[in-house]
Design a protein around this motif. Structure first.
Motif, PDB file in Angstrom:
ATOM      1  N   HIS A 115      57.972  20.327  56.350  1.00  0.00           N
ATOM      2  CA  HIS A 115      59.354  20.609  56.767  1.00  0.00           C
ATOM      3  C   HIS A 115      59.468  20.320  58.265  1.00  0.00           C
ATOM      4  CE1 HIS A 115      63.018  23.247  57.172  1.00  0.00           C
ATOM      5  NE2 HIS A 115      63.259  22.721  55.997  1.00  0.00           N
ATOM      6  N   GLU A 116      59.177  19.083  58.653  1.00  0.00           N
ATOM      7  CA  GLU A 116      59.094  18.734  60.061  1.00  0.00           C
ATOM      8  C   GLU A 116      60.439  18.265  60.605  1.00  0.00           C
ATOM      9  OE1 GLU A 116      54.429  17.255  60.158  1.00  0.00           O
ATOM     10  OE2 GLU A 116      56.039  15.773  60.298  1.00  0.00           O
ATOM     11  N   ARG A 117      60.765  18.695  61.828  1.00  0.00           N
ATOM     12  CA  ARG A 117      61.944  18.261  62.574  1.00  0.00           C
ATOM     13  C   ARG A 117      63.194  18.283  61.702  1.00  0.00           C
ATOM     14  NH1 ARG A 117      60.633  12.766  65.478  1.00  0.00           N
ATOM     15  NH2 ARG A 117      62.454  13.392  66.689  1.00  0.00           N
ATOM     16  N   PRO A 118      63.534  19.421  61.126  1.00  0.00           N
ATOM     17  CA  PRO A 118      64.633  19.473  60.149  1.00  0.00           C
ATOM     18  C   PRO A 118      65.976  19.044  60.714  1.00  0.00           C
ATOM     19  CG  PRO A 118      63.917  21.684  60.767  1.00  0.00           C
ATOM     20  CD  PRO A 118      62.893  20.742  61.311  1.00  0.00           C
TER      21      PRO A 118
ATOM     22  N   SER B 192      74.331  22.776  42.978  1.00  0.00           N
ATOM     23  CA  SER B 192      73.173  23.082  43.804  1.00  0.00           C
ATOM     24  C   SER B 192      71.976  22.242  43.373  1.00  0.00           C
ATOM     25  CB  SER B 192      72.836  24.572  43.720  1.00  0.00           C
ATOM     26  OG  SER B 192      72.642  24.966  42.381  1.00  0.00           O
ATOM     27  N   SER B 193      71.005  22.108  44.281  1.00  0.00           N
ATOM     28  CA  SER B 193      69.868  21.222  44.060  1.00  0.00           C
ATOM     29  C   SER B 193      68.569  21.980  44.300  1.00  0.00           C
ATOM     30  CB  SER B 193      69.950  20.017  45.015  1.00  0.00           C
ATOM     31  OG  SER B 193      68.818  19.187  44.870  1.00  0.00           O
ATOM     32  N   HIS B 194      67.845  22.270  43.212  1.00  0.00           N
ATOM     33  CA  HIS B 194      66.523  22.883  43.282  1.00  0.00           C
ATOM     34  C   HIS B 194      65.635  22.171  42.272  1.00  0.00           C
ATOM     35  CE1 HIS B 194      68.118  26.158  45.727  1.00  0.00           C
ATOM     36  NE2 HIS B 194      69.091  26.291  44.846  1.00  0.00           N
ATOM     37  N   TYR B 195      64.409  21.909  42.663  1.00  0.00           N
ATOM     38  CA  TYR B 195      63.544  21.096  41.808  1.00  0.00           C
ATOM     39  C   TYR B 195      63.326  21.714  40.429  1.00  0.00           C
ATOM     40  CZ  TYR B 195      59.543  24.246  42.589  1.00  0.00           C
ATOM     41  OH  TYR B 195      58.712  25.332  42.624  1.00  0.00           O
ATOM     42  N   PHE B 196      63.451  23.044  40.320  1.00  0.00           N
ATOM     43  CA  PHE B 196      63.188  23.702  39.043  1.00  0.00           C
ATOM     44  C   PHE B 196      64.412  23.720  38.127  1.00  0.00           C
ATOM     45  CE2 PHE B 196      63.643  26.781  42.540  1.00  0.00           C
ATOM     46  CZ  PHE B 196      64.857  27.354  42.217  1.00  0.00           C
TER      47      PHE B 196
ATOM     48  N   ALA C 140      68.519  21.137  55.381  1.00  0.00           N
ATOM     49  CA  ALA C 140      67.081  20.986  55.582  1.00  0.00           C
ATOM     50  C   ALA C 140      66.264  21.407  54.377  1.00  0.00           C
ATOM     51  CB  ALA C 140      66.648  21.799  56.803  1.00  0.00           C
ATOM     52  N   GLY C 141      66.852  22.144  53.445  1.00  0.00           N
ATOM     53  CA  GLY C 141      66.122  22.576  52.269  1.00  0.00           C
ATOM     54  C   GLY C 141      65.325  23.842  52.518  1.00  0.00           C
ATOM     55  N   ASP C 142      64.849  24.413  51.441  1.00  0.00           N
ATOM     56  CA  ASP C 142      64.081  25.651  51.509  1.00  0.00           C
ATOM     57  C   ASP C 142      62.615  25.336  51.816  1.00  0.00           C
ATOM     58  OD1 ASP C 142      62.297  27.692  49.582  1.00  0.00           O
ATOM     59  OD2 ASP C 142      63.841  28.656  50.790  1.00  0.00           O
ATOM     60  N   ARG C 143      62.127  25.914  52.909  1.00  0.00           N
ATOM     61  CA  ARG C 143      60.766  25.604  53.361  1.00  0.00           C
ATOM     62  C   ARG C 143      59.717  25.924  52.287  1.00  0.00           C
ATOM     63  NH1 ARG C 143      58.764  24.961  58.531  1.00  0.00           N
ATOM     64  NH2 ARG C 143      60.754  25.660  59.395  1.00  0.00           N
ATOM     65  N   SER C 144      59.842  27.084  51.638  1.00  0.00           N
ATOM     66  CA  SER C 144      58.827  27.475  50.665  1.00  0.00           C
ATOM     67  C   SER C 144      58.866  26.577  49.436  1.00  0.00           C
ATOM     68  CB  SER C 144      59.012  28.940  50.263  1.00  0.00           C
ATOM     69  OG  SER C 144      60.273  29.142  49.650  1.00  0.00           O
ATOM     70  N   ALA C 145      60.066  26.201  48.976  1.00  0.00           N
ATOM     71  CA  ALA C 145      60.169  25.317  47.816  1.00  0.00           C
ATOM     72  C   ALA C 145      59.583  23.944  48.126  1.00  0.00           C
ATOM     73  CB  ALA C 145      61.618  25.193  47.371  1.00  0.00           C
TER      74      ALA C 145
ATOM     75  N   ARG D 170      87.225  18.006  44.038  1.00  0.00           N
ATOM     76  CA  ARG D 170      86.197  17.232  44.732  1.00  0.00           C
ATOM     77  C   ARG D 170      84.820  17.701  44.283  1.00  0.00           C
ATOM     78  NH1 ARG D 170      87.055  18.344  50.609  1.00  0.00           N
ATOM     79  NH2 ARG D 170      88.188  20.182  49.875  1.00  0.00           N
ATOM     80  N   LEU D 171      83.855  16.784  44.328  1.00  0.00           N
ATOM     81  CA  LEU D 171      82.542  17.056  43.744  1.00  0.00           C
ATOM     82  C   LEU D 171      81.427  16.528  44.634  1.00  0.00           C
ATOM     83  CD1 LEU D 171      83.410  15.806  40.146  1.00  0.00           C
ATOM     84  CD2 LEU D 171      83.223  18.204  40.836  1.00  0.00           C
ATOM     85  N   GLY D 172      80.345  17.303  44.717  1.00  0.00           N
ATOM     86  CA  GLY D 172      79.195  16.816  45.465  1.00  0.00           C
ATOM     87  C   GLY D 172      78.009  17.749  45.357  1.00  0.00           C
ATOM     88  N   PRO D 173      76.853  17.291  45.825  1.00  0.00           N
ATOM     89  CA  PRO D 173      75.679  18.159  45.839  1.00  0.00           C
ATOM     90  C   PRO D 173      75.825  19.225  46.905  1.00  0.00           C
ATOM     91  CG  PRO D 173      75.207  16.145  47.032  1.00  0.00           C
ATOM     92  CD  PRO D 173      76.588  15.984  46.446  1.00  0.00           C
ATOM     93  N   GLY D 174      75.339  20.385  46.608  1.00  0.00           N
ATOM     94  CA  GLY D 174      75.469  21.483  47.575  1.00  0.00           C
ATOM     95  C   GLY D 174      74.305  22.461  47.484  1.00  0.00           C
ATOM     96  N   ILE D 175      73.187  22.132  48.136  1.00  0.00           N
ATOM     97  CA  ILE D 175      72.997  20.967  48.983  1.00  0.00           C
ATOM     98  C   ILE D 175      71.681  20.262  48.625  1.00  0.00           C
ATOM     99  CG2 ILE D 175      74.325  21.846  50.946  1.00  0.00           C
ATOM    100  CD1 ILE D 175      71.658  22.721  52.195  1.00  0.00           C
ATOM    101  N   VAL D 176      71.610  18.963  48.961  1.00  0.00           N
ATOM    102  CA  VAL D 176      70.361  18.232  48.822  1.00  0.00           C
ATOM    103  C   VAL D 176      69.635  18.213  50.168  1.00  0.00           C
ATOM    104  CG1 VAL D 176      71.022  16.769  46.894  1.00  0.00           C
ATOM    105  CG2 VAL D 176      71.641  16.088  49.213  1.00  0.00           C
ATOM    106  N   ASN D 177      68.327  17.938  50.096  1.00  0.00           N
ATOM    107  CA  ASN D 177      67.546  17.827  51.331  1.00  0.00           C
ATOM    108  C   ASN D 177      66.926  16.443  51.432  1.00  0.00           C
ATOM    109  OD1 ASN D 177      64.439  17.828  50.737  1.00  0.00           O
ATOM    110  ND2 ASN D 177      65.302  19.332  49.313  1.00  0.00           N
ATOM    111  N   PRO D 178      66.680  15.950  52.639  1.00  0.00           N
ATOM    112  CA  PRO D 178      66.154  14.598  52.827  1.00  0.00           C
ATOM    113  C   PRO D 178      64.637  14.544  52.917  1.00  0.00           C
ATOM    114  CG  PRO D 178      66.850  15.445  54.934  1.00  0.00           C
ATOM    115  CD  PRO D 178      67.088  16.552  53.919  1.00  0.00           C
ATOM    116  N   TYR D 179      63.963  15.453  52.219  1.00  0.00           N
ATOM    117  CA  TYR D 179      62.502  15.446  52.175  1.00  0.00           C
ATOM    118  C   TYR D 179      62.000  15.053  50.788  1.00  0.00           C
ATOM    119  CZ  TYR D 179      62.530  17.862  56.674  1.00  0.00           C
ATOM    120  OH  TYR D 179      62.727  18.190  57.994  1.00  0.00           O
ATOM    121  N   ASP D 180      62.473  15.735  49.749  1.00  0.00           N
ATOM    122  CA  ASP D 180      61.955  15.428  48.414  1.00  0.00           C
ATOM    123  C   ASP D 180      62.640  14.204  47.803  1.00  0.00           C
ATOM    124  OD1 ASP D 180      64.413  16.454  47.600  1.00  0.00           O
ATOM    125  OD2 ASP D 180      63.571  18.261  46.702  1.00  0.00           O
TER     126      ASP D 180
END
Length: 335
Positions: free
Chosen positions: A117-120, A44-48, A104-109, A67-77
């Protein structure tokens, strides 16, 4: 087309590992998950928390087949071209085991970091479309919800399956139309049944050359030998889920909007103890799969009536290795 009616022996068994632990520990947990028969592990991907791609590198070193991957990243940060490069690098170091989980990521984070968080939906779609072109070895110029000019990757061409994290109707339909799979942010059969209906609408518009599509329930899970211990461990993730839930989701589960708002306010104010205390038994029942191995197996079976597989999401349980083993056993019973 995806069949939502009957689980099969090919049911995907996934797991979420959270980089709240050191990268070496993440490698150990991934190795445990592989030994227990899981097919895919998402970091998982959280800035903290720690960087998911660093964690995934250690997870790749400690494993051979999962298999391995991010779950999930967002294309804003992180810029989408950078995300494409990071995901491709994980595919390279894991000898082709990479997957790409994006949402789209967590709006509050994101708001905490000053991102809009425009046009997710459009941003997520553009991001993985561009990633696919970059992975194919193309040089791209893109002007849309983000800008990239004459961008390319200094990597050998490769293909990664794209899984979109989704909960709302439009993101669900888009994922079914364009992605390789979806990670449905839900644990309850009512939510998953509703989501399956939205996915069918997207699948009706899916091009034949897109190939097969896989729906996975990204389900918060807490499993232990003791029912009460499992449910108590579920409080933190349920608080975050309820605090960010949309009104239609709360209404579907007959959860009071005011109670959810109080949890959300406590989270935003940093009073996590109060937020966790405000989680009710009903909230745990509706937003997490929590209990003993037998209880969790029954809940997994109910979920699998509507999806192709399950990603066992955090917190997993009060004791991680024990929870991974129990979740694997519960999935075996459910399928």
């Amino acid at each position: 087309m995806t069949d939502y009616d009957t689980p099969t022996e090919e049911t995907t068994r996934g797991i979420e590992l959270t980089p709240e632990h050191a990268p070496e520990r993440m490698g150990e947990l991934a190795a445990t998950a592989e030994r227990e028969g899981f097919d895919v592990a998402f970091a998982s991907s959280h800035y903290f928390n720690r960087d998911p791609f660093v964690a995934l590198t250690k997870m790749a070193e400690a494993t051979e087949t999962i298999r391995l991957g991010p779950g999930i990243v967002n294309p804003y940060d992180t810029h989408p071209v950078r995300l494409a490069s990071q995901a491709a690098t994980i595919d390279e170091v894991s000898d082709g085991r990479g997957v790409f989980g994006i949402g789209a990521g967590d709006r509050s984070a994101l708001s905490n970091l000053g991102y809009d968080h425009e046009r997710p939906l459009r941003r997520v779609l553009e991001s993985f479309d561009v990633a696919r072109d970059l992975w194919a070895g193309e040089t791209i110029t893109h002007e849309g919800t983000f800008t990239a000019r004459d961008a390319s990757l200094n990597l050998e061409p490769r293909e990664l399956p794209v899984y979109v994290g989704a909960q709302g109707p439009h993101m669900l339909r888009m994922s079914a139309k364009h992605a390789d799979g979806v990670l449905i942010n839900a644990a309850h059969p009512d939510d998953l049944e509703w989501a399956a209906g939205q996915l069918e609408k997207g699948l009706d518009e899916r091009s034949d050359d897109r190939g097969e599509f896989e729906s996975l329930a990204f389900a918060s899970t807490s499993v232990a030998a003791d029912e009460d211990a499992a449910r108590e461990a579920a409080r933190p993730p349920v608080a975050f889920i309820v605090g960010g839930a949309a009104d239609p989701v709360l209404e579907r589960h007959d959860v009071d909007r005011e109670a959810a708002s109080e949890i959300s306010d406590a989270v935003e104010n940093g009073d996590l103890g109060e937020a966790f205390e405000r989680v009710t038994p009903r909230m745990i029942d509706r937003f997490c799969i929590a209990g003993t191995t037998d209880t969790v197996a029954d809940r997994f079976a109910a979920a699998l009536e509507h999806v192709d597989g399950i990603v066992v999401g955090s917190p997993l349980g009060p004791e991680l290795e024990d929870a991974i083993e129990r979740a694997s056993a519960a999935l075996a019973d459910a399928t």
